[in-house]
Scaffold this active site. Structure first.
Site, short mmCIF file in Angstrom:
data_model
loop_
_atom_site.label_atom_id
_atom_site.label_comp_id
_atom_site.label_asym_id
_atom_site.label_seq_id
_atom_site.Cartn_x
_atom_site.Cartn_y
_atom_site.Cartn_z
N HIS A 179 0.83 -1.20 0.00
CA HIS A 179 0.00 0.00 0.00
C HIS A 179 0.86 1.24 0.00
O HIS A 179 2.06 1.21 0.33
CB HIS A 179 -0.96 0.01 1.20
N CYS A 207 2.20 -3.40 6.82
CA CYS A 207 2.76 -4.44 5.96
C CYS A 207 3.90 -3.86 5.13
O CYS A 207 4.93 -3.52 5.64
CB CYS A 207 1.66 -5.03 5.09
#
Length: 255
Positions: free
Chosen positions: A198, A214
């Site tokens: 992302h 993440c």
């Protein structure tokens, strides 16, 4: 603002700041082992070269993305084309968590390399999967555990509207949204790994391991990557690239 239950489950699964892997998701048919999706061309000269142009301010989908102060980032983490070090076939995304690099392999023995930032969840999954689907400017739904620890996030708690399958709450898309401009969802064997790539407004976290999340990219980079990888793109996440001699004749290697 209201969203459907199906959309709610999808966007909650991207709640990447405190934990990428804390929410329900959907199962889909796996395409691992099948033919690779078609490649998107490298693009124009504006995509590479002068980092000031690469990371300049831009307007995307109605949002203003500020320029990145590139002089404050190690140049090795700038987006660039290099010789492919991964041993993977063209059209594969490879994340080497040991070096904080993401590679998109290309034809002609080359790869596009991006710098990434990692949180603890970024080290929790390794292996082979596919980018099952992608989302532009996702909403962020912090998990309830995070809201309990940080009461100021109460305004973003997800709430189901009584008697309906509609949900409300969450942080609206925008430049301060922790998920940034794009989110890519990784599946393995038809199931969600809860592992995400992302964007992030925190350009200063690139090349570093931070407390949560993440795999985060600079917003300009996640937009570039998003436009180059179609759904079903294979992805490999490893704690260190193998020497070419360790890659098998099928190109699969060992994770």
């Amino acid at each position: 603002m209201q969203i459907s239950r199906r959309t709610m489950l999808a966007v909650m699964a991207t709640a990447a700041l405190p934990a990428c892997a804390s929410n329900p998701s959907r199962e889909v048919a796996s395409t691992e082992g099948g033919p690779l999706p078609p490649l998107t061309p490298f693009g124009t000269e504006q995509n590479f070269g002068d980092p000031r142009a690469i990371y300049a301010a831009m307007f995307d989908e109605g949002y203003d993305i500020p320029a990145v102060p590139i002089e404050q980032i190690d140049p090795r983490y700038y987006r660039q084309v290099i010789d492919n070090p991964t041993g993977e076939p063209p059209g594969t995304v490879v994340i080497d968590t040991s070096s904080h690099f993401l590679y998109l392999t290309r034809e002609g023995g080359q790869a596009i390399r991006y710098g990434v930032g990692l949180g603890r969840e970024g080290f929790e999954w390794a292996g082979r999967g596919v980018i099952e689907w992608k989302q532009k400017w996702p909403r962020w739904f912090p998990p309830n555990e995070m809201i309990d620890r940080q009461p100021e996030l109460e305004q973003y708690r997800a709430r189901q509207i009584p008697g309906t399958n509609e949900w409300e709450g969450g942080m609206q898309p925008g430049i301060q949204n922790p998920l940034g401009a794009r989110a890519l969802y990784i599946f393995q064997d038809g199931k969600d790994t809860l592992y995400r790539l992302h964007g992030s407004p925190e350009w200063f976290s690139i090349g570093k391991s931070v407390s949560s999340g993440c795999v985060r990219l600079i917003n300009q980079d996640i937009i570039d990557l998003y436009d180059r990888v179609p759904d079903k793109t294979p992805i490999v996440v490893t704690g260190g690239l193998l020497p070419s001699s360790a890659v098998g004749i099928d190109g699969q290697g060992v994770i």
